[in-house]
Enzyme design. Structure first.
Site, PDB file in Angstrom:
ATOM      1  N   GLU A 301      90.111  12.352  85.023  1.00 52.39           N
ATOM      2  CA  GLU A 301      91.132  11.295  85.908  1.00 52.39           C
ATOM      3  C   GLU A 301      92.059  11.997  86.057  1.00 52.39           C
ATOM      4  O   GLU A 301      93.482  11.210  85.382  1.00 52.39           O
ATOM      5  CB  GLU A 301      91.292   9.888  84.480  1.00 52.39           C
ATOM      6  CG  GLU A 301      92.414  10.233  83.453  1.00 52.39           C
ATOM      7  CD  GLU A 301      90.868  11.038  82.094  1.00 52.39           C
ATOM      8  OE1 GLU A 301      90.352  11.506  82.698  1.00 52.39           O
ATOM      9  OE2 GLU A 301      91.542  11.055  80.797  1.00 52.39           O
ATOM     10  N   HIS A 325      84.899   4.760  86.392  1.00 57.96           N
ATOM     11  CA  HIS A 325      85.506   5.454  85.395  1.00 57.96           C
ATOM     12  C   HIS A 325      86.661   5.865  85.201  1.00 57.96           C
ATOM     13  O   HIS A 325      87.525   5.121  84.950  1.00 57.96           O
ATOM     14  CB  HIS A 325      84.090   6.116  84.701  1.00 57.96           C
ATOM     15  CG  HIS A 325      84.477   7.139  83.929  1.00 57.96           C
ATOM     16  ND1 HIS A 325      83.924   6.358  82.160  1.00 57.96           N
ATOM     17  CD2 HIS A 325      85.693   8.048  83.155  1.00 57.96           C
ATOM     18  CE1 HIS A 325      84.968   6.983  80.972  1.00 57.96           C
ATOM     19  NE2 HIS A 325      85.169   8.578  82.009  1.00 57.96           N
ATOM     20  N   GLU A 326      86.399   7.297  86.617  1.00 59.24           N
ATOM     21  CA  GLU A 326      87.361   7.164  86.575  1.00 59.24           C
ATOM     22  C   GLU A 326      88.377   6.193  86.647  1.00 59.24           C
ATOM     23  O   GLU A 326      90.076   7.092  86.830  1.00 59.24           O
ATOM     24  CB  GLU A 326      87.026   9.106  87.063  1.00 59.24           C
ATOM     25  CG  GLU A 326      86.747  10.482  86.221  1.00 59.24           C
ATOM     26  CD  GLU A 326      86.573  10.546  84.989  1.00 59.24           C
ATOM     27  OE1 GLU A 326      86.989  10.342  84.760  1.00 59.24           O
ATOM     28  OE2 GLU A 326      85.265  10.427  85.026  1.00 59.24           O
ATOM     29  N   HIS A 329      90.971   5.119  83.747  1.00 59.94           N
ATOM     30  CA  HIS A 329      91.422   5.591  83.143  1.00 59.94           C
ATOM     31  C   HIS A 329      92.887   5.558  83.545  1.00 59.94           C
ATOM     32  O   HIS A 329      93.879   5.638  82.698  1.00 59.94           O
ATOM     33  CB  HIS A 329      91.190   7.394  83.448  1.00 59.94           C
ATOM     34  CG  HIS A 329      89.768   7.973  82.404  1.00 59.94           C
ATOM     35  ND1 HIS A 329      90.250   7.248  80.799  1.00 59.94           N
ATOM     36  CD2 HIS A 329      88.808   8.005  82.745  1.00 59.94           C
ATOM     37  CE1 HIS A 329      89.312   7.715  79.907  1.00 59.94           C
ATOM     38  NE2 HIS A 329      88.602   8.299  80.734  1.00 59.94           N
ATOM     39  N   GLU A 348      88.801   6.827  75.983  1.00 60.33           N
ATOM     40  CA  GLU A 348      87.580   6.680  76.347  1.00 60.33           C
ATOM     41  C   GLU A 348      86.339   5.322  76.518  1.00 60.33           C
ATOM     42  O   GLU A 348      85.336   5.058  77.182  1.00 60.33           O
ATOM     43  CB  GLU A 348      86.400   7.621  76.333  1.00 60.33           C
ATOM     44  CG  GLU A 348      86.842   8.744  76.567  1.00 60.33           C
ATOM     45  CD  GLU A 348      86.879   9.296  77.991  1.00 60.33           C
ATOM     46  OE1 GLU A 348      86.394   8.780  78.635  1.00 60.33           O
ATOM     47  OE2 GLU A 348      87.814  10.362  78.659  1.00 60.33           O
ATOM     48  N   ASP A 403      86.810  20.165  72.123  1.00 65.02           N
ATOM     49  CA  ASP A 403      85.215  20.531  73.051  1.00 65.02           C
ATOM     50  C   ASP A 403      83.870  20.941  72.569  1.00 65.02           C
ATOM     51  O   ASP A 403      82.858  20.569  73.198  1.00 65.02           O
ATOM     52  CB  ASP A 403      85.476  22.132  73.632  1.00 65.02           C
ATOM     53  CG  ASP A 403      86.722  22.217  74.870  1.00 65.02           C
ATOM     54  OD1 ASP A 403      87.374  20.564  75.390  1.00 65.02           O
ATOM     55  OD2 ASP A 403      87.147  22.587  75.520  1.00 65.02           O
ATOM     56  N   TYR A 411      82.613   6.990  73.975  1.00 69.39           N
ATOM     57  CA  TYR A 411      82.624   6.827  74.982  1.00 69.39           C
ATOM     58  C   TYR A 411      81.632   5.228  74.791  1.00 69.39           C
ATOM     59  O   TYR A 411      82.743   3.539  74.870  1.00 69.39           O
ATOM     60  CB  TYR A 411      81.965   7.286  75.638  1.00 69.39           C
ATOM     61  CG  TYR A 411      82.942   8.413  76.204  1.00 69.39           C
ATOM     62  CD1 TYR A 411      82.719   7.933  77.932  1.00 69.39           C
ATOM     63  CD2 TYR A 411      82.849   9.518  75.569  1.00 69.39           C
ATOM     64  CE1 TYR A 411      83.937   9.419  78.680  1.00 69.39           C
ATOM     65  CE2 TYR A 411      83.266  10.521  75.770  1.00 69.39           C
ATOM     66  CZ  TYR A 411      83.949  10.258  77.056  1.00 69.39           C
ATOM     67  OH  TYR A 411      84.042  11.727  77.816  1.00 69.39           O
TER      68      TYR A 411
HETATM   69  N1  BES Z   1      88.260  12.588  80.151  1.00 75.11           N
HETATM   70  C1  BES Z   1      86.897  12.431  80.493  1.00 75.11           C
HETATM   71  C2  BES Z   1      86.414  13.876  80.446  1.00 75.11           C
HETATM   72  C3  BES Z   1      87.199  14.761  78.699  1.00 75.11           C
HETATM   73  C4  BES Z   1      87.149  13.704  77.962  1.00 75.11           C
HETATM   74  C5  BES Z   1      87.530  15.937  78.764  1.00 75.11           C
HETATM   75  C6  BES Z   1      87.150  14.904  76.838  1.00 75.11           C
HETATM   76  C7  BES Z   1      88.018  16.862  77.964  1.00 75.11           C
HETATM   77  C8  BES Z   1      88.170  16.007  77.105  1.00 75.11           C
HETATM   78  C9  BES Z   1      86.448  11.866  81.484  1.00 75.11           C
HETATM   79  O1  BES Z   1      87.177  10.557  82.485  1.00 75.11           O
HETATM   80  C10 BES Z   1      84.885  11.723  81.783  1.00 75.11           C
HETATM   81  O2  BES Z   1      84.589  10.728  80.471  1.00 75.11           O
HETATM   82  N2  BES Z   1      84.183  12.395  81.755  1.00 75.11           N
HETATM   83  C11 BES Z   1      83.126  11.668  81.826  1.00 75.11           C
HETATM   84  C12 BES Z   1      82.617  10.612  82.721  1.00 75.11           C
HETATM   85  C13 BES Z   1      80.853   9.876  82.758  1.00 75.11           C
HETATM   86  C14 BES Z   1      81.059   8.968  81.420  1.00 75.11           C
HETATM   87  C15 BES Z   1      80.959   8.593  83.714  1.00 75.11           C
HETATM   88  C16 BES Z   1      82.247  13.257  82.720  1.00 75.11           C
HETATM   89  O3  BES Z   1      82.870  14.108  82.602  1.00 75.11           O
HETATM   90  O4  BES Z   1      80.196  12.578  81.887  1.00 75.11           O
HETATM   91 ZN    ZN Z   2      86.928   9.481  80.965  1.00 75.96          ZN
END
Ligand code: BES
Ligand code: ZN
Length: 631
Positions: A301, A325-326, A329, A348, A403, A411
């Site tokens: 996001e 989703h993005e 955010h 999330e 990570d 979520y």
């Molecule tokens: N912000 C997150 C990605 C993220 C979270 C990176 C924590 C590093 C640490 C992003 O918005 C996200 O949630 N991406 C998901 C989307 C899905 C749940 C729709 C993904 O990449 O799978």
């Molecule tokens: Zn996210």
């Protein structure tokens, strides 16, 4: 026709032990590993940054970088404006990771600094001695070719195959690998940037982008709203722009630009319904950037410019909830931000809840209910494998790399908690609450405890007979789901269950399944709920009739390949190999590596694919999966 209801059942809590639970992490300077289990976490303390914002706080960044595609280095300087929180503070501490620090100056005069021994997760603290009157320092530095937050791609790894590509991914704690800064989400800064690139390429950032700017290798950016460091982002590539709506557009390589703009043409409508429900969009434009397939996430996001995997361009808009989703955010995450990584669920969970609501508003209840059931099933799978301590919304991440703890808990469990609040106080009242919440905390970074206090002062006071502190505490601070948690139920999938069962029972052949009109979600539900073991003739039949190995939908292909691995269905292995080598999105490849690692033969196959894929994988995808292929 399609009815969605939420039934109240008590959710089973299966606390199986996974090896994640037993993994001990090296101690960090801030928190020795052995203290992890005994002492209480201190709310608001960022255990993932060495910086000292309570003494000296950075407020603005001026970045000047040249992207050297031969050396794979970003070379230049970061100038940090700061204010003293403590009058007598004489040291500014910033985070770094694998940076080559060349000099640190104040008003052009070198000042003393020291770099601590690197911590495996956190990198090195850079401590800078501050002259008395100083309010700005400049750090000259270069990144490492192996920077954890930067991926340098060869032309072969792009759509066009002619030009190289670079992108950064800062969340959670990787901004420090390309900028020396206070890498904590509780520090908000504005920024200006000056980026030099090879002439054929365009640079874009999480800032104001001008699609009409000449492609002359020299780009300037301004981000006027204060943002946390994990939202600083840069990409450089052979990029074109296409408008989708008044405030929305897409940047992509020319080869996929039209397909991307068509797939995501509803972005403007998503933006409008979200504004109507949750209050103003505070970031001016909302554009998308389509990355090469090695992008390790579905989306990120980055403000004004979400970074998006190309693996969701399916041709039928079936995977566009990622965009919702993005976009969401922009409210939950970018406007109101988690103060530490313990509070990630505030980003999330709220965003997942908003995503469901946006999808319902734009595509209707039928689509929403299918996505809600699939999300719930995915949550149940995580609840069945994660250790109890990792099922808690306000999670203890001390001594761990965020990570390594990625799961559905922040979520889907977070979203379910908000769904329960909505159901208890009523949708209109809850919408009003959220709109006020985004307004009240706009451009602030807040902790879980601040949210709980706010809830106590607002909803709990308004609806004392509907909500209880104990129940809220259970949702946020205890593992599993509270008894009676909402369960999404949809009759949309009834016919899929019936068809699958009739086929499994041998009552009908696969060819007799009336699947011509099935959507992606129906296919995912059909496949994800197959028994773990299927026979060779069954697999052959499914594949022959439905051409699953050849599916061009990356999510359907993923579900099918997982079945193939679990049943050692070899006709799918060429496709599996190709999939692993060409896609770097961790959510799609990790479960496949994990499943392959269950047998020696599978592991050998995984190892071969991983070795071939590795030069093209992002550092995060390498890190998260290399354990599965080690001997
Ligand atoms: N912000 C997150 C990605 C993220 C979270 C990176 C924590 C590093 C640490 C992003 O918005 C996200 O949630 N991406 C998901 C989307 C899905 C749940 C729709 C993904 O990449 O799978
Ligand atoms: Zn996210």
């Amino acid at each position: 026709m399609n009815k969605l209801s939420w039934v109240l059942i008590s959710a089973p809590l299966l606390f199986a032990c996974s090896d994640l639970a037993n993994k001990t992490q090296p101690p960090t300077e801030k928190m020795p590993a052995d203290a992890t289990h005994t002492s209480a976490m201190v709310s608001g303390t960022d255990y993932h940054s060495f910086s000292n914002p309570d003494e000296v706080r950075v407020t603005h960044l001026d970045l000047s970088l040249t992207a050297d595609f031969n050396l794979h280095e970003l070379i230049g300087s970061a100038t940090l404006d700061f204010k003293r929180i403590k009058d007598d503070a004489d040291t500014l501490i910033v985070d770094t990771r694998d940076l080559a620090i060349k000099q640190v100056t104040v008003n052009g005069e070198p000042v003393e600094y020291s770099l601590s021994e690197p911590d495996e997760n956190l990198g090195s603290a850079l401590s800078i001695s501050l002259p008395k009157q100083a309010s700005q320092v400049t750090i000259d530095y270069a990144t490492s070719p192996n920077a954890s937050g930067v991926q340098w791609l060869t032309p072969a790894q792009t759509q066009g195959k002619k030009h190289p590509f670079l992108f950064t991914q800062a969340q959670a704690i990787h901004a420090r690998s390309f900028i020396p800064l206070q890498d904590s989400p509780q520090v908000r800064i504005t920024y200006d940037a000056h980026i030099r690139t090879p002439k054929a390429l365009r640079a874009v950032m999480s800032a104001a982008n001008d699609p009409d700017t000449p492609m002359d290798g020299d780009y300037t950016f301004t981000m006027p709203q204060p943002i946390p460091s994990y939202l600083i982002a840069l990409a450089i590539g052979h990029l074109d722009f296409k408008a989708m709506g008044k405030r929305t557009g897409v940047y992509a390589e020319p080869e996929i630009l039209d397909a991307a703009a068509a797939e995501f043409e509803d972005t403007e409508s998503m933006l409008e319904v979200t504004e109507n429900t949750y209050g103003p969009y505070r970031w001016d434009r909302y554009d998308l950037l389509i990355l090469p397939p090695s992008f390790p996430f579905g989306g990120m996001e980055n403000p004004r410019l979400s970074f998006i995997t190309p693996t969701v361009i399916a041709g039928d808009k079936s995977l566009v909830s990622l965009i919702a989703h993005e976009l969401a955010h922009s409210w939950s995450g970018n406007t109101v931000t988690n103060a530490t990584w313990r509070d990630l669920w505030l980003n999330e969970g709220f965003t997942t809840y908003l995503t469901y609501r946006i999808m319902e508003m734009v595509y209707g209840e039928h689509r929403f209910s299918m996505e809600a059931v699939l999300g719930y099933q995915s949550l149940q799978a995580d609840l069945n494998t994660l250790p109890p301590k990792d099922q808690i919304l306000a999670i203890d991440l001390r001594g761990r790399n965020p990570d390594d703890v990625f799961s559905d808990i922040p979520y889907e469990k977070g979203a379910l908690f908000l769904r329960e609040l909505e159901q208890k106080v009523g949708r209109a009242n809850f919408d009003a609450f959220l709109m006020a919440y985004f307004d009240h905390f706009a451009f602030q970074s807040i902790t879980t405890d601040t949210f709980v206090d706010y809830l106590n002062d607002t909803l709990l006071k308004q609806y004392p007979d509907k909500l209880s502190k104990a129940r809220i505490h259970q949702w946020i601070f205890e593992p599993g789901l509270p008894e009676g948690a909402p369960v999404p139920v949809s009759d949309a999938f009834d016919k899929i269950d019936t068809a699958r069962q009739a086929w499994l029972d041998g009552d009908i052949s696969a060819a007799q399944i009336n699947s011509a009109q099935w959507t992606t979600h129906e296919w995912l539900y059909f496949l994800n709920n197959m028994p773990k073991q299927l026979s060779e003739p069954q697999l052959n039949e499914l594949d022959t009739v439905f051409h699953l190995t050849q599916s061009t939908n990356n999510e359907i292909a993923h579900s099918w390949l997982l079945i193939a691995v679990n049943n050692e269905y070899k006709p799918a292995y060429d496709r599996l190999y190709d999939y692993l080598v060409h896609i770097g999105r961790n959510k799609l490849v990790k479960p496949l590596y994990q499943a392959l690692a269950q047998t020696p033969e599978g592991k050998a196959f995984a190892k071969k694919a991983f070795e071939e894929a590795k030069p093209g994988y992002h550092p995060l995808t390498i890190r998260v999966n290399e354990g599965f292929v080690e001997d």
